[in-house]
Design a protein around this motif. Structure first.
Motif, PDB file in Angstrom:
ATOM      1  N   TYR A   1       8.702  -6.388 -22.700  1.00 22.11           N
ATOM      2  CA  TYR A   1       9.550  -7.253 -21.882  1.00 22.11           C
ATOM      3  C   TYR A   1      10.343  -8.255 -22.727  1.00 22.11           C
ATOM      4  CZ  TYR A   1       6.629  -5.388 -18.151  1.00 22.11           C
ATOM      5  OH  TYR A   1       5.968  -4.541 -17.297  1.00 22.11           O
ATOM      6  N   LYS A   2      10.203  -8.181 -24.044  1.00 23.79           N
ATOM      7  CA  LYS A   2      10.877  -9.136 -24.920  1.00 23.79           C
ATOM      8  C   LYS A   2      12.171  -8.565 -25.468  1.00 23.79           C
ATOM      9  CE  LYS A   2       6.712 -11.556 -26.484  1.00 23.79           C
ATOM     10  NZ  LYS A   2       5.891 -11.928 -27.657  1.00 23.79           N
ATOM     11  N   LYS A   3      13.115  -9.469 -25.695  1.00 21.39           N
ATOM     12  CA  LYS A   3      14.402  -9.047 -26.236  1.00 21.39           C
ATOM     13  C   LYS A   3      15.078 -10.252 -26.903  1.00 21.39           C
ATOM     14  CE  LYS A   3      18.877  -7.115 -24.814  1.00 21.39           C
ATOM     15  NZ  LYS A   3      19.696  -6.692 -23.651  1.00 21.39           N
TER      16      LYS A   3
ATOM     17  N   ALA B   1       7.321  -1.878 -14.027  1.00 19.99           N
ATOM     18  CA  ALA B   1       8.074  -1.351 -15.156  1.00 19.99           C
ATOM     19  C   ALA B   1       9.323  -2.182 -15.427  1.00 19.99           C
ATOM     20  CB  ALA B   1       8.465   0.100 -14.893  1.00 19.99           C
ATOM     21  N   PRO B   2       9.708  -2.349 -16.687  1.00 20.76           N
ATOM     22  CA  PRO B   2      10.935  -3.088 -17.005  1.00 20.76           C
ATOM     23  C   PRO B   2      12.160  -2.522 -16.302  1.00 20.76           C
ATOM     24  CG  PRO B   2       9.644  -2.756 -18.993  1.00 20.76           C
ATOM     25  CD  PRO B   2       8.975  -1.958 -17.915  1.00 20.76           C
ATOM     26  N   TYR B   3      12.218  -1.188 -16.148  1.00 22.85           N
ATOM     27  CA  TYR B   3      13.387  -0.588 -15.506  1.00 22.85           C
ATOM     28  C   TYR B   3      13.343  -0.690 -13.984  1.00 22.85           C
ATOM     29  CZ  TYR B   3      10.098   3.333 -15.101  1.00 22.85           C
ATOM     30  OH  TYR B   3       8.993   4.110 -14.830  1.00 22.85           O
ATOM     31  N   GLU B   4      12.284  -1.271 -13.441  1.00 24.45           N
ATOM     32  CA  GLU B   4      12.216  -1.544 -12.004  1.00 24.45           C
ATOM     33  C   GLU B   4      12.259  -3.046 -11.750  1.00 24.45           C
ATOM     34  OE1 GLU B   4      12.562   0.559  -9.798  1.00 24.45           O
ATOM     35  OE2 GLU B   4      11.961   2.506 -10.622  1.00 24.45           O
ATOM     36  N   THR B   5      12.716  -3.789 -12.747  1.00 25.14           N
ATOM     37  CA  THR B   5      12.751  -5.250 -12.692  1.00 25.14           C
ATOM     38  C   THR B   5      14.149  -5.730 -13.042  1.00 25.14           C
ATOM     39  OG1 THR B   5      10.442  -5.352 -13.426  1.00 25.14           O
ATOM     40  CG2 THR B   5      11.748  -7.373 -13.620  1.00 25.14           C
ATOM     41  N   ALA B   6      14.609  -6.772 -12.349  1.00 21.83           N
ATOM     42  CA  ALA B   6      15.895  -7.400 -12.671  1.00 21.83           C
ATOM     43  C   ALA B   6      15.700  -8.908 -12.754  1.00 21.83           C
ATOM     44  CB  ALA B   6      16.949  -7.059 -11.627  1.00 21.83           C
ATOM     45  N   VAL B   7      16.291  -9.512 -13.769  1.00 23.19           N
ATOM     46  CA  VAL B   7      16.268 -10.965 -13.936  1.00 23.19           C
ATOM     47  C   VAL B   7      17.707 -11.458 -13.817  1.00 23.19           C
ATOM     48  CG1 VAL B   7      15.668 -12.880 -15.447  1.00 23.19           C
ATOM     49  CG2 VAL B   7      14.246 -10.817 -15.425  1.00 23.19           C
ATOM     50  N   ILE B   8      17.954 -12.335 -12.843  1.00 17.68           N
ATOM     51  CA  ILE B   8      19.312 -12.775 -12.520  1.00 17.68           C
ATOM     52  C   ILE B   8      19.362 -14.302 -12.570  1.00 17.68           C
ATOM     53  CG2 ILE B   8      21.101 -12.816 -10.728  1.00 17.68           C
ATOM     54  CD1 ILE B   8      19.968 -10.120  -9.747  1.00 17.68           C
TER      55      ILE B   8
ATOM     56  N   TYR C   1      18.890 -13.037 -21.242  1.00 13.89           N
ATOM     57  CA  TYR C   1      19.191 -12.444 -22.543  1.00 13.89           C
ATOM     58  C   TYR C   1      17.923 -12.110 -23.331  1.00 13.89           C
ATOM     59  CZ  TYR C   1      24.021 -13.973 -21.843  1.00 13.89           C
ATOM     60  OH  TYR C   1      25.293 -14.162 -21.342  1.00 13.89           O
ATOM     61  N   TYR C   2      16.796 -12.689 -22.905  1.00 13.03           N
ATOM     62  CA  TYR C   2      15.575 -12.574 -23.697  1.00 13.03           C
ATOM     63  C   TYR C   2      14.494 -11.731 -23.028  1.00 13.03           C
ATOM     64  CZ  TYR C   2      18.117 -16.604 -25.488  1.00 13.03           C
ATOM     65  OH  TYR C   2      19.108 -17.434 -25.956  1.00 13.03           O
ATOM     66  N   VAL C   3      14.864 -10.958 -22.019  1.00  8.40           N
ATOM     67  CA  VAL C   3      13.925 -10.044 -21.379  1.00  8.40           C
ATOM     68  C   VAL C   3      14.504  -8.636 -21.399  1.00  8.40           C
ATOM     69  CG1 VAL C   3      12.720 -11.698 -19.900  1.00  8.40           C
ATOM     70  CG2 VAL C   3      14.884 -10.720 -19.133  1.00  8.40           C
ATOM     71  N   SER C   4      13.646  -7.675 -21.692  1.00  5.42           N
ATOM     72  CA  SER C   4      14.087  -6.288 -21.785  1.00  5.42           C
ATOM     73  C   SER C   4      13.939  -5.609 -20.423  1.00  5.42           C
ATOM     74  CB  SER C   4      13.269  -5.541 -22.841  1.00  5.42           C
ATOM     75  OG  SER C   4      13.773  -4.233 -23.025  1.00  5.42           O
ATOM     76  N   THR C   5      14.703  -6.100 -19.463  1.00  2.00           N
ATOM     77  CA  THR C   5      14.744  -5.554 -18.116  1.00  2.00           C
ATOM     78  C   THR C   5      16.223  -5.445 -17.736  1.00  2.00           C
ATOM     79  OG1 THR C   5      14.776  -7.716 -17.024  1.00  2.00           O
ATOM     80  CG2 THR C   5      12.602  -6.785 -17.524  1.00  2.00           C
ATOM     81  N   TYR C   6      16.508  -4.980 -16.526  1.00  7.18           N
ATOM     82  CA  TYR C   6      17.860  -5.164 -16.037  1.00  7.18           C
ATOM     83  C   TYR C   6      18.077  -6.664 -15.910  1.00  7.18           C
ATOM     84  CZ  TYR C   6      18.250  -0.203 -14.980  1.00  7.18           C
ATOM     85  OH  TYR C   6      18.308   1.151 -15.088  1.00  7.18           O
TER      86      TYR C   6
ATOM     87  N   VAL D   1      19.173  -6.328  -1.282  1.00  3.77           N
ATOM     88  CA  VAL D   1      19.519  -5.624  -0.041  1.00  3.77           C
ATOM     89  C   VAL D   1      19.831  -4.157  -0.316  1.00  3.77           C
ATOM     90  CG1 VAL D   1      21.276  -5.432   1.777  1.00  3.77           C
ATOM     91  CG2 VAL D   1      20.273  -7.661   1.234  1.00  3.77           C
ATOM     92  N   VAL D   2      20.554  -3.876  -1.382  1.00  2.00           N
ATOM     93  CA  VAL D   2      20.934  -2.489  -1.665  1.00  2.00           C
ATOM     94  C   VAL D   2      19.832  -1.725  -2.382  1.00  2.00           C
ATOM     95  CG1 VAL D   2      23.385  -3.036  -1.717  1.00  2.00           C
ATOM     96  CG2 VAL D   2      22.080  -3.073  -3.848  1.00  2.00           C
ATOM     97  N   ASN D   3      18.871  -2.443  -2.960  1.00  2.00           N
ATOM     98  CA  ASN D   3      17.757  -1.788  -3.649  1.00  2.00           C
ATOM     99  C   ASN D   3      16.474  -2.556  -3.356  1.00  2.00           C
ATOM    100  OD1 ASN D   3      16.031  -0.368  -5.285  1.00  2.00           O
ATOM    101  ND2 ASN D   3      17.276  -0.541  -7.129  1.00  2.00           N
ATOM    102  N   PRO D   4      15.912  -2.382  -2.163  1.00  2.00           N
ATOM    103  CA  PRO D   4      14.751  -3.182  -1.741  1.00  2.00           C
ATOM    104  C   PRO D   4      13.520  -3.006  -2.621  1.00  2.00           C
ATOM    105  CG  PRO D   4      15.769  -2.094   0.140  1.00  2.00           C
ATOM    106  CD  PRO D   4      16.389  -1.500  -1.082  1.00  2.00           C
ATOM    107  N   THR D   5      13.417  -1.895  -3.354  1.00  3.33           N
ATOM    108  CA  THR D   5      12.229  -1.679  -4.182  1.00  3.33           C
ATOM    109  C   THR D   5      12.301  -2.394  -5.526  1.00  3.33           C
ATOM    110  OG1 THR D   5      13.133   0.348  -5.156  1.00  3.33           O
ATOM    111  CG2 THR D   5      11.849   0.573  -3.122  1.00  3.33           C
ATOM    112  N   LEU D   6      13.441  -2.966  -5.852  1.00  6.04           N
ATOM    113  CA  LEU D   6      13.604  -3.648  -7.131  1.00  6.04           C
ATOM    114  C   LEU D   6      12.894  -5.010  -7.099  1.00  6.04           C
ATOM    115  CD1 LEU D   6      15.169  -3.176  -9.822  1.00  6.04           C
ATOM    116  CD2 LEU D   6      17.022  -4.536  -8.842  1.00  6.04           C
ATOM    117  N   THR D   7      12.116  -5.302  -8.126  1.00  2.05           N
ATOM    118  CA  THR D   7      11.488  -6.616  -8.260  1.00  2.05           C
ATOM    119  C   THR D   7      12.478  -7.546  -8.945  1.00  2.05           C
ATOM    120  OG1 THR D   7       9.239  -5.728  -8.363  1.00  2.05           O
ATOM    121  CG2 THR D   7       9.601  -7.905  -9.314  1.00  2.05           C
ATOM    122  N   ILE D   8      12.859  -8.618  -8.253  1.00  2.00           N
ATOM    123  CA  ILE D   8      13.918  -9.497  -8.759  1.00  2.00           C
ATOM    124  C   ILE D   8      13.385 -10.903  -9.027  1.00  2.00           C
ATOM    125  CG2 ILE D   8      16.150 -10.559  -8.267  1.00  2.00           C
ATOM    126  CD1 ILE D   8      16.903  -8.130  -6.672  1.00  2.00           C
TER     127      ILE D   8
END
Length: 341
Positions: A15-17, A45-52, A63-68, A86-93
């Motif tokens: 999860y680091k970047k 999973a990192p690819y099922e996670t978004a940091v906004i 910039y420092y997490v290896s996720t979306y 809303v468009v991707n309810p399964t995404l952990t945000i």
């Protein structure tokens, strides 16, 4: 909300970047490390996670997490996060905002995310100052606070994030100190497991422009004297030896010493974050050292309710089931059709 996608086990390095660029000693460093550890324990999973995020010192975190990840514009993190959910309810945000970004220009988005109960993990990094723009007072700076934009002291009363969250019908509110990694990890995991808008207020110092903002509770020793860790089903006690407790007095709370003036452990209030009635939860969240109370840390409110994105998608499916058409082609064919040659 946590989703289960894979049996893989992750480590913090997954999860680091990049190399974090914050001032030495900034609470953002501590929080980032705690967040990455929480992500490991959650196992999403990192690819099922978004940091906004929005704009500000803390908003550099994507910039420092290896996720979306996405850094948006000032105050608009909640709006973008809402659309993504809303468009991707399964995404952990995870939504990352500072007190200026989240409660000033972003205040409207903040309260409506609460009201709608969108399934977001909203992190409010509160240092009571605008750090990135070099030291102006923020919506959480106390009255009389002297800063570059208030050289004679502010003449405004601050927002109290808990009060704002509760007033907007928030169902989850937790608080920790950035320097307290174990508790921060604990509340982040609880927020992620909660289905709905979950606000975590992280108290942190700005080493350059507002150092010492939370001095009474920024050290472990200080928290043992001036903070109370709330835990479901357990009495609300605090102190170096849990010698103090909270009791109800009229419509308010009172600090008492257990074993004196007739007060016993049986008289102490017991914490219940799941009680739909938020009366006691709000009183706990609003306590502060200035008025002789300990600062409440931990999960203060955690009540389930329908989420916006689930209700919206359920409504779409319900309407579709009643219509004669289910896509654009069928829509065109529902009325009279003729061909021009």
């Amino acid at each position: 909300m946590v989703q289960s996608y894979t049996a893989m086990e992750y480590t913090a390095s997954d999860y680091k970047k990049g190399q974090p660029r914050w001032c030495p000693g900034c609470g953002d460093h501590s929080f980032l490390a705690s967040m990455q550890k929480a992500m490991v324990e959650l196992g999403v999973a990192p690819y099922e996670t978004a940091v906004i995020s929005g704009i500000g010192c803390s908003s550099r975190l994507p910039y420092y997490v290896s996720t979306y990840a996405m850094q948006t514009i000032h105050g608009r993190a909640a709006a973008v996060a809402t659309g993504a959910k809303v468009v991707n309810p399964t995404l952990t945000i995870w939504q990352i905002s500072g007190d200026g970004d989240g409660l000033a220009i972003g205040g409207n988005h903040f309260i409506h995310a609460m009201r709608r109960n969108i399934d977001l993990n909203i992190i409010l990094l509160n240092n009571r100052i605008y750090g990135l723009t070099k030291g102006q007072y923020s919506p959480t700076s106390p009255r009389g606070f002297v800063s570059k934009s208030s050289p004679y002291g502010t003449v405004e009363d601050p927002f109290r994030p808990a009060e704002l969250c509760f007033g907007a019908r928030g169902r989850f509110f937790a608080r920790s100190v950035a320097s307290d990694s174990p508790e921060t990890i604990k509340i982040l995991k609880a927020a992620c497991h909660h289905k709905g808008a979950a606000v975590c207020e992280i108290l942190q110092n700005c080493m350059i422009f507002n150092n010492g903002a939370y001095d009474p509770i920024y050290t472990r020793e200080g928290r043992s004297k001036h903070a109370i860790y709330v835990e479901d089903g357990k009495p609300l006690v605090f102190g170096e030896h849990n010698e103090y407790g909270l009791v109800q007095e009229g419509f308010g709370l009172k600090v008492v010493e257990i074993g004196k003036d007739g007060y016993t452990l049986d008289d102490i209030l017991v914490h219940d974050s799941h009680n739909p009635d938020n009366t006691l939860q709000l009183k706990l969240a609003m306590m502060d050292n200035e008025h002789g109370f300990p600062v409440a840390l931990g999960v203060i409110r955690d009540v389930e309710a329908p989420t916006y994105e689930q209700a919206l998608n359920d409504q779409i499916e319900e309407v579709k089931a009643k219509k004669k058409y289910h896509n654009f082609t069928e829509l065109l064919e529902t009325n009279d059709i003729w061909e021009v040659k």
